[in-house]
Design a protein around this motif. Structure first.
Motif, PDB file in Angstrom:
ATOM      1  N   LYS A  93       8.762  -3.699  23.516  1.00  0.00           N
ATOM      2  CA  LYS A  93       8.227  -4.893  25.220  1.00  0.00           C
ATOM      3  C   LYS A  93       7.094  -4.781  25.690  1.00  0.00           C
ATOM      4  O   LYS A  93       6.501  -5.195  25.757  1.00  0.00           O
ATOM      5  CB  LYS A  93       9.241  -4.726  26.712  1.00  0.00           C
ATOM      6  CG  LYS A  93      10.467  -4.891  26.251  1.00  0.00           C
ATOM      7  CD  LYS A  93      11.375  -5.262  27.465  1.00  0.00           C
ATOM      8  CE  LYS A  93      13.419  -5.068  27.377  1.00  0.00           C
ATOM      9  NZ  LYS A  93      13.815  -5.338  28.636  1.00  0.00           N
ATOM     10  N   GLU A 125       9.702 -13.614  19.164  1.00  0.00           N
ATOM     11  CA  GLU A 125       9.792 -12.878  21.087  1.00  0.00           C
ATOM     12  C   GLU A 125       8.571 -12.897  22.094  1.00  0.00           C
ATOM     13  O   GLU A 125       8.741 -13.442  22.997  1.00  0.00           O
ATOM     14  CB  GLU A 125      10.343 -11.419  20.924  1.00  0.00           C
ATOM     15  CG  GLU A 125      11.901 -11.173  20.245  1.00  0.00           C
ATOM     16  CD  GLU A 125      11.977  -9.873  20.195  1.00  0.00           C
ATOM     17  OE1 GLU A 125      10.896  -8.860  20.004  1.00  0.00           O
ATOM     18  OE2 GLU A 125      13.116  -9.107  19.198  1.00  0.00           O
ATOM     19  N   ALA A 137       8.302 -14.302  25.729  1.00  0.00           N
ATOM     20  CA  ALA A 137       8.359 -13.729  26.793  1.00  0.00           C
ATOM     21  C   ALA A 137       7.462 -13.964  27.437  1.00  0.00           C
ATOM     22  O   ALA A 137       7.237 -13.995  28.315  1.00  0.00           O
ATOM     23  CB  ALA A 137       8.091 -12.129  26.349  1.00  0.00           C
ATOM     24  N   ASP A 183       7.161 -15.112  31.286  1.00  0.00           N
ATOM     25  CA  ASP A 183       6.737 -14.305  31.927  1.00  0.00           C
ATOM     26  C   ASP A 183       4.916 -15.229  33.323  1.00  0.00           C
ATOM     27  O   ASP A 183       4.515 -14.601  34.245  1.00  0.00           O
ATOM     28  CB  ASP A 183       5.451 -13.489  31.892  1.00  0.00           C
ATOM     29  CG  ASP A 183       6.140 -12.358  31.273  1.00  0.00           C
ATOM     30  OD1 ASP A 183       7.220 -11.775  31.767  1.00  0.00           O
ATOM     31  OD2 ASP A 183       5.419 -11.341  30.437  1.00  0.00           O
TER      32      ASP A 183
END
Length: 261
Positions: A10, A54, A58, A62
């Motif tokens: 992450k 990914e 992400a 965000d």
């Protein structure tokens, strides 16, 4: 240990976000699409072929209005949660449809090596038709009919779904120079010598922005600049919709063939 690994992954994704935000913001401001959702979808496709699903997903979550760190995308402002959800949904639908027009690599068991290709279409059973160009046309070579989709992976063709900004700037400068010559009472040399191309598949350029052509099958073009990324810059010479004639802009190279070929 698995939680530590997930946390590290992450963190890796987050660390790439600023560069992606800058690129998407520049695209939103410069390409001026009529809706933010198609533009976000194009960036999702662009990062997909680069193997960064990914990261881009992400980042979009965000920077949305309901995200961890909302950020504006040029004149569009902060993307809403619904816009991001719509783009992500359209992206999943595109993948479910076989990822049409995607540059790919086919693991040929017949030839024993990897073949570059484009996904042309998906059959009801899920198999794919692959070609040397994204659309089938007269004279175009077929790489494989009804290929197993498990043997096809994205090819990192940077700039395929989102043309590089430097290419657009170069084409704009060329178009401006030609216009100056024509305005002085002559026809630009590039226009005299240019080959005529016939459109073989409709292209809704308005979904990409004002720098793109809107084309219909049968329209005739003069190709003025071609990028290795698979995009060309051209001028509409003849169209059933006369208002399009004389228009300059980008279009996918594989959507037109040389007239008479």
């Amino acid at each position: 240990s698995s939680s530590i690994a997930v946390g590290a992954e992450k963190q890796k994704i987050r660390s790439l976000s600023p560069a992606m935000v800058a690129e998407v913001a520049d695209g939103a401001l410069s390409f001026g699409a009529t809706s933010l959702v198609p533009l976000l979808l194009n960036f999702l496709k662009e990062y997909h072929v680069q193997g960064k699903d990914e990261e881009i997903q992400a980042m979009l979550v965000d920077i949305s209005s309901a995200g961890r760190c909302p950020q504006a995308l040029g004149s569009w402002g902060v993307p809403s949660q619904n816009e991001v959800r719509a783009a992500l949904g359209a992206f999943e639908a595109w993948k479910a449809e076989g990822r049409p027009f995607m540059p790919g690599l086919y693991e040929s068991r017949t030839h024993g090596h990897t073949l570059p290709c484009f996904v042309m279409q998906q059959h009801p059973g899920g198999t794919l038709d692959l070609g040397v160009s994204p659309v089938e046309s007269t004279g175009a070579s077929i790489v494989r009919r009804r290929a197993n989709p498990k043997l096809v992976r994205p090819r990192g063709e940077q700039g395929w779904f989102v043309p590089p900004r430097e290419g657009i700037a170069s084409a704009s400068a060329t178009a401006g120079a030609d216009a100056s010559v024509a305005g002085a009472g002559g026809v630009a040399a590039a226009e005299v010598a240019g080959e005529v191309w016939r459109v073989t598949v409709d292209f809704a350029g308005q979904d990409y922005g004002p720098d793109y052509l809107v084309l219909s099958v049968g329209d005739e073009l003069q190709q003025r600049l071609q990028e290795e990324s698979g995009w060309a810059h051209g001028k509409v010479l003849r169209s059933a919709i006369t208002a399009r004639e004389g228009s300059l802009g980008w279009y996918p190279t594989g959507f037109a063939v040389l007239k008479g070929a």
